[in-house]
Design a protein around this motif. Structure first.
Motif, PDB file in Angstrom:
ATOM      1  N   ALA A 162     -51.938 -43.041  84.447  1.00 47.65           N
ATOM      2  CA  ALA A 162     -50.537 -42.677  84.201  1.00 47.65           C
ATOM      3  C   ALA A 162     -50.388 -41.762  82.985  1.00 47.65           C
ATOM      4  N   HIS A 163     -51.238 -41.926  81.982  1.00 48.16           N
ATOM      5  CA  HIS A 163     -51.160 -41.075  80.790  1.00 48.16           C
ATOM      6  C   HIS A 163     -51.865 -39.749  81.060  1.00 48.16           C
ATOM      7  N   THR A 164     -51.306 -38.678  80.514  1.00 51.92           N
ATOM      8  CA  THR A 164     -51.914 -37.365  80.689  1.00 51.92           C
ATOM      9  C   THR A 164     -52.760 -36.951  79.496  1.00 51.92           C
ATOM     10  N   GLY A 165     -52.772 -37.769  78.448  1.00 46.72           N
ATOM     11  CA  GLY A 165     -53.593 -37.496  77.276  1.00 46.72           C
ATOM     12  C   GLY A 165     -54.328 -38.752  76.845  1.00 46.72           C
ATOM     13  N   ALA A 166     -55.201 -38.623  75.869  1.00 44.02           N
ATOM     14  CA  ALA A 166     -55.998 -39.749  75.373  1.00 44.02           C
ATOM     15  C   ALA A 166     -55.090 -40.873  74.876  1.00 44.02           C
ATOM     16  N   VAL A 167     -55.475 -42.097  75.147  1.00 40.04           N
ATOM     17  CA  VAL A 167     -54.692 -43.279  74.759  1.00 40.04           C
ATOM     18  C   VAL A 167     -54.906 -43.550  73.273  1.00 40.04           C
ATOM     19  N   GLY A 168     -53.808 -43.521  72.508  1.00 41.57           N
ATOM     20  CA  GLY A 168     -53.901 -43.718  71.067  1.00 41.57           C
ATOM     21  C   GLY A 168     -53.424 -45.076  70.592  1.00 41.57           C
ATOM     22  N   GLY A 169     -52.734 -45.819  71.449  1.00 44.60           N
ATOM     23  CA  GLY A 169     -52.252 -47.148  71.084  1.00 44.60           C
ATOM     24  C   GLY A 169     -52.291 -48.057  72.291  1.00 44.60           C
ATOM     25  N   LEU A 170     -52.665 -49.321  72.057  1.00 42.35           N
ATOM     26  CA  LEU A 170     -52.778 -50.286  73.150  1.00 42.35           C
ATOM     27  C   LEU A 170     -52.698 -51.687  72.556  1.00 42.35           C
ATOM     28  N   GLU A 171     -51.745 -52.496  73.041  1.00 49.17           N
ATOM     29  CA  GLU A 171     -51.616 -53.857  72.513  1.00 49.17           C
ATOM     30  C   GLU A 171     -50.869 -54.740  73.503  1.00 49.17           C
ATOM     31  N   PHE A 172     -51.316 -56.005  73.612  1.00 48.49           N
ATOM     32  CA  PHE A 172     -50.636 -57.006  74.424  1.00 48.49           C
ATOM     33  C   PHE A 172     -49.485 -57.607  73.624  1.00 48.49           C
ATOM     34  N   ASN A 173     -48.409 -57.953  74.319  1.00 51.32           N
ATOM     35  CA  ASN A 173     -47.259 -58.580  73.685  1.00 51.32           C
ATOM     36  C   ASN A 173     -47.636 -60.001  73.265  1.00 51.32           C
ATOM     37  N   PRO A 174     -47.377 -60.394  72.001  1.00 56.61           N
ATOM     38  CA  PRO A 174     -47.768 -61.733  71.546  1.00 56.61           C
ATOM     39  C   PRO A 174     -46.938 -62.863  72.160  1.00 56.61           C
ATOM     40  N   PHE A 175     -45.751 -62.553  72.703  1.00 53.29           N
ATOM     41  CA  PHE A 175     -44.902 -63.573  73.307  1.00 53.29           C
ATOM     42  C   PHE A 175     -45.064 -63.649  74.819  1.00 53.29           C
ATOM     43  N   GLN A 176     -45.293 -62.522  75.448  1.00 47.25           N
ATOM     44  CA  GLN A 176     -45.452 -62.439  76.892  1.00 47.25           C
ATOM     45  C   GLN A 176     -46.785 -61.745  77.178  1.00 47.25           C
TER      46      GLN A 176
ATOM     47  N   SER B 287     -47.761 -37.141  69.244  1.00 48.28           N
ATOM     48  CA  SER B 287     -48.939 -37.843  69.731  1.00 48.28           C
ATOM     49  C   SER B 287     -48.936 -39.264  69.167  1.00 48.28           C
ATOM     50  N   VAL B 288     -48.976 -40.278  70.037  1.00 47.44           N
ATOM     51  CA  VAL B 288     -49.000 -41.663  69.577  1.00 47.44           C
ATOM     52  C   VAL B 288     -50.398 -41.960  69.033  1.00 47.44           C
ATOM     53  N   THR B 289     -50.462 -42.359  67.769  1.00 48.94           N
ATOM     54  CA  THR B 289     -51.746 -42.684  67.148  1.00 48.94           C
ATOM     55  C   THR B 289     -51.990 -44.184  67.075  1.00 48.94           C
ATOM     56  N   ASP B 290     -50.912 -44.984  67.166  1.00 50.29           N
ATOM     57  CA  ASP B 290     -51.034 -46.443  67.175  1.00 50.29           C
ATOM     58  C   ASP B 290     -49.679 -47.021  67.572  1.00 50.29           C
ATOM     59  N   LEU B 291     -49.706 -48.282  67.970  1.00 46.78           N
ATOM     60  CA  LEU B 291     -48.462 -48.988  68.254  1.00 46.78           C
ATOM     61  C   LEU B 291     -48.661 -50.467  67.988  1.00 46.78           C
ATOM     62  N   SER B 292     -47.533 -51.184  67.818  1.00 39.37           N
ATOM     63  CA  SER B 292     -47.615 -52.605  67.497  1.00 39.37           C
ATOM     64  C   SER B 292     -46.332 -53.303  67.917  1.00 39.37           C
ATOM     65  N   TRP B 293     -46.491 -54.453  68.590  1.00 45.48           N
ATOM     66  CA  TRP B 293     -45.356 -55.305  68.934  1.00 45.48           C
ATOM     67  C   TRP B 293     -44.900 -56.056  67.685  1.00 45.48           C
ATOM     68  N   ASN B 294     -43.616 -56.303  67.583  1.00 48.03           N
ATOM     69  CA  ASN B 294     -43.059 -57.121  66.514  1.00 48.03           C
ATOM     70  C   ASN B 294     -43.458 -58.576  66.756  1.00 48.03           C
ATOM     71  N   ASN B 295     -43.904 -59.280  65.728  1.00 44.75           N
ATOM     72  CA  ASN B 295     -44.333 -60.673  65.863  1.00 44.75           C
ATOM     73  C   ASN B 295     -43.187 -61.677  65.726  1.00 44.75           C
ATOM     74  N   GLN B 296     -41.958 -61.191  65.494  1.00 42.65           N
ATOM     75  CA  GLN B 296     -40.804 -62.066  65.388  1.00 42.65           C
ATOM     76  C   GLN B 296     -39.844 -61.909  66.571  1.00 42.65           C
ATOM     77  N   VAL B 297     -39.684 -60.674  67.053  1.00 47.25           N
ATOM     78  CA  VAL B 297     -38.755 -60.370  68.144  1.00 47.25           C
ATOM     79  C   VAL B 297     -39.564 -59.731  69.266  1.00 47.25           C
ATOM     80  N   GLN B 298     -39.604 -60.392  70.421  1.00 49.89           N
ATOM     81  CA  GLN B 298     -40.560 -60.020  71.464  1.00 49.89           C
ATOM     82  C   GLN B 298     -40.335 -58.665  72.126  1.00 49.89           C
ATOM     83  N   HIS B 299     -39.145 -58.078  72.034  1.00 44.11           N
ATOM     84  CA  HIS B 299     -38.890 -56.823  72.727  1.00 44.11           C
ATOM     85  C   HIS B 299     -38.910 -55.600  71.806  1.00 44.11           C
TER      86      HIS B 299
END
Length: 196
Positions: free
Chosen positions: A122-136, A172-184
Motif C-alpha cells: 500500500a505504501h509507495t515509499g520506504a516505511v519509516g514508522g511502524l507500531e502496534f496500538n497498546p490498547f488494541q 516523509s514519515v520518519t517515526d510514529l508512536s501511539w499515545n499510551n494514555q488515549v488509544q486513538h
C-alpha cells in the motif's frame, strides 16, 4: 556489563512474552554487513542466561522480500501465542509473520504453513514508522517516506485505512508512536521538522 550480544546489522524488536526472552532481528536497509550479503532475513533469538561471552545464534529464521526499515512485535493473543511480527520494508511493503510458525519450521523438517500471514504494498515509499496500538493489539499504524499514514486492522482482512487527509507539513514519515494514555491518538515525525 554486556549481558548478551548479537552480531548482526539489523533492526530489533523484543517479544512480548514474560516467560521467554525472545528478540527478532530484521536485516537493516541501507547498510552492508560483514559478509557483504544482499539477502534479507528475519531471525529470532532466545536470550540465554548461561553464557554471555559468545554471540547469540538464531533459533529460527525466514527470508524477507526486502530489507527492513522498521520491525514491531505485537502482544500475544489466543490466535497468536507468540504475537505477530510486522516488518516495514525499504520497498514500501508491510509484511506480517507468525513467529510461532517461523520457530516451528526451524525445529521441524515436516512441511509447515507459511509464516507470512499478510503482505501489502500500500505504501509507495520506504516505511519509516511502524507500531502496534497498546490498547488494541489488532491495530497497527504505519508511515512512509511520501507522508502516507495508514491504520491497519490485522485481524479483519488486513485492510488499511487513512486516519484523515495527508498533512501538508509532512514530507516523509520518519517515526510514529501511539499515545499510551488515549488509544486513538497517534503522533508522527517527519524529515521536514514537523511533529503531527
Amino acid at each position: 556489563m554486556v549481558y548478551q550480544y548479537i552480531e548482526r546489522t539489523a533492526i530489533p524488536a523484543w517479544g512480548p512474552q514474560q516467560s521467554d526472552s525472545l528478540i527478532a532481528a530484521g536485516t537493516v536497509a541501507g547498510a552492508m554487513d560483514a559478509t557483504f550479503s544482499n539477502s534479507s532475513e528475519l531471525e529470532i533469538f532466545r536470550l540465554a542466561s548461561d553464557d554471555a561471552s559468545a554471540a547469540l545464534q538464531p533459533i529460527a529464521k525466514t527470508q524477507a522480500d526486502a530489507r527492513f526499515q522498521r520491525l514491531a512485535w505485537s502482544a500475544t493473543s489466543a490466535d497468536h501465542p507468540l504475537g505477530v511480527l510486522a516488518g516495514g520494508l525499504e520497498n514500501g511493503d508491510i509484511t506480517l509473520w507468525d513467529p510461532a510458525r517461523i520457530i516451528a519450521a526451524s525445529e521441524n523438517d515436516a512441511e509447515q504453513p507459511s509464516p507470512v500471514l499478510h503482505s501489502s504494498s500500500a505504501h509507495t515509499g520506504a516505511v519509516g514508522g511502524l507500531e502496534f496500538n497498546p490498547f488494541q493489539p489488532n491495530l497497527m499504524a504505519s508511515g512512509a517516506s511520501n507522508g502516507e499514514v495508514f491504520i491497519w486492522d490485522i485481524v479483519s482482512e488486513f485492510k488499511s485505512y487513512s486516519p484523515g487527509a495527508r498533512s501538508q507539513r509532512i514530507e516523509s514519515v520518519t517515526d510514529l508512536s501511539w499515545n499510551n494514555q488515549v488509544q486513538h491518538i497517534l503522533a508522527t515525525a517527519s524529515n521536514s521538522g514537523s511533529l503531527v
